[in-house]
Design a protein around this motif. Structure first.
Motif, short mmCIF file in Angstrom:
data_model
loop_
_atom_site.label_atom_id
_atom_site.label_comp_id
_atom_site.label_asym_id
_atom_site.label_seq_id
_atom_site.Cartn_x
_atom_site.Cartn_y
_atom_site.Cartn_z
N UNK A 83 97.90 -10.09 55.34
CA UNK A 83 98.81 -9.96 54.20
C UNK A 83 98.00 -9.76 52.93
N UNK A 84 98.52 -8.92 52.04
CA UNK A 84 97.91 -8.73 50.72
C UNK A 84 98.54 -9.76 49.80
N UNK A 85 97.71 -10.61 49.20
CA UNK A 85 98.19 -11.74 48.40
C UNK A 85 97.63 -11.65 46.98
N UNK A 86 98.54 -11.56 46.01
CA UNK A 86 98.14 -11.48 44.61
C UNK A 86 97.98 -12.89 44.06
N UNK A 121 90.39 -23.52 41.68
CA UNK A 121 91.54 -23.34 42.57
C UNK A 121 91.71 -21.87 42.95
N UNK A 122 91.59 -21.01 41.95
CA UNK A 122 91.73 -19.57 42.19
C UNK A 122 90.64 -19.05 43.13
N UNK A 123 89.41 -19.42 42.84
CA UNK A 123 88.30 -18.96 43.68
C UNK A 123 88.42 -19.54 45.08
N UNK A 124 88.79 -20.83 45.16
CA UNK A 124 88.98 -21.45 46.48
C UNK A 124 90.07 -20.76 47.28
N UNK A 125 91.18 -20.43 46.62
CA UNK A 125 92.27 -19.73 47.31
C UNK A 125 91.81 -18.36 47.78
N UNK A 126 91.10 -17.65 46.91
CA UNK A 126 90.60 -16.31 47.26
C UNK A 126 89.69 -16.39 48.49
N UNK A 127 88.75 -17.32 48.47
CA UNK A 127 87.79 -17.45 49.57
C UNK A 127 88.47 -17.87 50.87
N UNK A 128 89.38 -18.83 50.77
CA UNK A 128 90.05 -19.31 51.99
C UNK A 128 90.97 -18.24 52.58
N UNK A 129 91.70 -17.54 51.73
CA UNK A 129 92.57 -16.47 52.22
C UNK A 129 91.75 -15.35 52.86
N UNK A 130 90.61 -15.03 52.27
CA UNK A 130 89.71 -14.03 52.86
C UNK A 130 89.21 -14.49 54.22
N UNK A 131 88.82 -15.76 54.27
CA UNK A 131 88.32 -16.33 55.53
C UNK A 131 89.37 -16.27 56.63
N UNK A 132 90.63 -16.41 56.25
CA UNK A 132 91.72 -16.38 57.22
C UNK A 132 92.13 -14.95 57.60
N UNK A 133 91.46 -13.96 57.01
CA UNK A 133 91.73 -12.57 57.38
C UNK A 133 92.75 -11.87 56.50
N UNK A 134 93.16 -12.50 55.42
CA UNK A 134 94.10 -11.86 54.50
C UNK A 134 93.34 -11.05 53.46
#
Length: 185
Positions: free
Chosen positions: A22-25, A37-50
């Motif tokens: 999924x593409x997540x803004x 929080x923003x960087x953590x969300x970005x990194x975790x979402x990337x790690x999950x394949x989003x």
């Protein structure tokens, strides 16, 4: 089959469940207190394949025919999910009386995007204590003026009310940017 983010999913030849990306803004006001929080969300979402989209990370330069605001709004329209972090700052004001972050949020609403909104708990607690004051002001304004108040009129009212009546519970603009309350309302 659809997953929780509304994305098509499927089973492979081995009958194993395979979700799509999924593409997540990721949206918020540029504010040091929530950068982690923003960087953590970005990194975790990337790690999950989003495919997270975040201004500082991967928007890249935009075309000459487009403003930075228009580029952000286009990115919101392209996403599957809109994620907003709200803290003590309201954002950069545009000439039309909205902050960029508020415009992004409104675009996500108008595009019927699935949304995840995160607001710092003390901000939400404060808002819920005096949101009725905002609602009352808007209703009285509509009755007397025959229109909705502009955002700057709401901000002016809240700042004046905060100074005039400290018991109202409206935090000072020096503690929390008054536009945060317009965004939340």
């Amino acid at each position: 089959i659809y997953d929780m983010m509304g994305q098509t999913t499927f089973f492979n030849k081995e009958n194993q469940f395979v979700p799509t990306s999924s593409k997540i803004f990721i949206s918020s006001v540029a504010q040091d207190a929530i950068t982690h929080l923003r960087i953590g969300a970005f990194e975790e979402l990337s790690r999950l394949g989003h495919d997270p989209q975040m201004f500082e990370k991967n928007f890249g330069p935009w075309p000459n025919f487009q403003t930075g605001v228009d580029h952000c709004l286009k990115k919101v329209s392209e996403c599957d999910l809109y994620c907003l972090f709200i803290h003590t700052k309201g954002g950069s004001m545009t000439s039309n009386g909205y902050t960029v972050t508020h415009l992004e949020y409104l675009r996500a609403v108008s595009d019927s995007k699935m949304m995840m909104l995160y607001c710092e708990s003390t901000i939400m607690d404060a808002y819920f204590k005096f949101r009725w004051i905002i609602a009352k002001y808007i209703e009285e304004f509509k009755l007397s003026q025959g229109r909705m108040p502009h955002n700057n009129e709401i901000v002016d009212f809240l700042e004046m009310e905060s100074e005039k009546n400290p018991a109202s519970g409206i935090p000072s603009k020096h503690q929390i940017d008054t536009y945060v309350w317009v965004l939340l309302h």
